[in-house]
Design a protein around this motif. Structure first.
Motif, mmCIF file in Angstrom:
data_model
loop_
_atom_site.group_PDB
_atom_site.id
_atom_site.type_symbol
_atom_site.label_atom_id
_atom_site.label_comp_id
_atom_site.label_asym_id
_atom_site.label_seq_id
_atom_site.Cartn_x
_atom_site.Cartn_y
_atom_site.Cartn_z
ATOM 1 N N UNK A 28 2.361 6.358 10.237
ATOM 2 C CA UNK A 28 3.256 6.368 11.390
ATOM 3 C C UNK A 28 4.628 5.845 10.966
ATOM 4 N N UNK A 29 5.705 6.534 11.349
ATOM 5 C CA UNK A 29 7.036 6.030 10.990
ATOM 6 C C UNK A 29 7.419 4.813 11.833
ATOM 7 N N UNK A 30 8.195 3.930 11.244
ATOM 8 C CA UNK A 30 8.651 2.725 11.937
ATOM 9 C C UNK A 30 9.725 3.060 12.960
ATOM 10 N N UNK A 31 9.661 2.381 14.086
ATOM 11 C CA UNK A 31 10.755 2.383 15.053
ATOM 12 C C UNK A 31 11.453 1.044 14.873
ATOM 13 N N UNK A 32 12.741 1.063 14.565
ATOM 14 C CA UNK A 32 13.451 -0.164 14.215
ATOM 15 C C UNK A 32 14.476 -0.542 15.279
ATOM 16 N N UNK A 33 14.643 -1.849 15.439
ATOM 17 C CA UNK A 33 15.692 -2.363 16.299
ATOM 18 C C UNK A 33 15.985 -3.811 15.927
ATOM 19 N N UNK A 54 13.450 -5.887 13.594
ATOM 20 C CA UNK A 54 12.101 -5.582 14.059
ATOM 21 C C UNK A 54 11.753 -4.147 13.687
ATOM 22 N N UNK A 55 10.512 -3.955 13.267
ATOM 23 C CA UNK A 55 9.987 -2.613 13.011
ATOM 24 C C UNK A 55 8.639 -2.508 13.715
ATOM 25 N N UNK A 56 8.533 -1.553 14.625
ATOM 26 C CA UNK A 56 7.275 -1.290 15.332
ATOM 27 C C UNK A 56 6.599 -0.109 14.646
ATOM 28 N N UNK A 57 5.357 -0.346 14.176
ATOM 29 C CA UNK A 57 4.607 0.685 13.464
ATOM 30 C C UNK A 57 3.179 0.663 14.005
ATOM 31 N N UNK A 58 2.839 1.677 14.774
ATOM 32 C CA UNK A 58 1.511 1.680 15.372
ATOM 33 C C UNK A 58 1.317 0.440 16.222
ATOM 34 N N UNK A 59 0.234 -0.288 15.977
ATOM 35 C CA UNK A 59 -0.035 -1.503 16.760
ATOM 36 C C UNK A 59 0.549 -2.757 16.111
ATOM 37 N N UNK A 60 1.393 -2.592 15.082
ATOM 38 C CA UNK A 60 1.986 -3.727 14.375
ATOM 39 C C UNK A 60 3.461 -3.868 14.729
#
Length: 117
Positions: A28-33, A40-46
């Protein structure tokens, strides 16, 4: 209160190395902010967080992020069963959140995706 899922919060020193690992693990690609000086990087449930130790020290106190249908419902349910809301509810770019202290001493973030509210 309807719980939709949970996110594990992980503070890391090397965000780029951690992102590569968790993207590989989850495919899964990271969503960053950025938030409050923390990357912060949101990756799946992490939820990976990296930044100044003074900021991470506070973030480490929150055990997990719990996605709920509605933060206002969560606030009412938490208060009803004896939890103490210590921050929020507040709007974020992705919805609203609050931080609650459970009677056993656990601290959790509750979030919803109600951005239009």
């Amino acid at each position: 209160m309807e719980i939709l899922g949970t996110t594990l919060r992980i503070c890391v020193d090397d965000l780029e190395a951690a992102v590569a690992f968790y993207e590989g693990l989850t495919s899964t690609p990271a969503q960053r902010f950025e938030r409050g000086g923390v990357s912060v990087a949101a990756i799946g449930c992490f939820l990976l967080m990296s930044g100044p130790e003074s900021q991470l020290e506070v973030l480490r106190k929150v055990s997990a992020t719990i996605a709920v249908k509605d933060v206002d419902e969560a606030h009412a349910a938490l208060t009803r069963v004896g939890a103490k809301v210590v921050a929020g509810p507040v709007r974020t770019p992705a919805g609203r959140n609050l931080i609650a202290l459970h009677p056993d001493g656990s601290v959790f973030e509750y979030v919803d995706r109600n951005v239009a509210v």
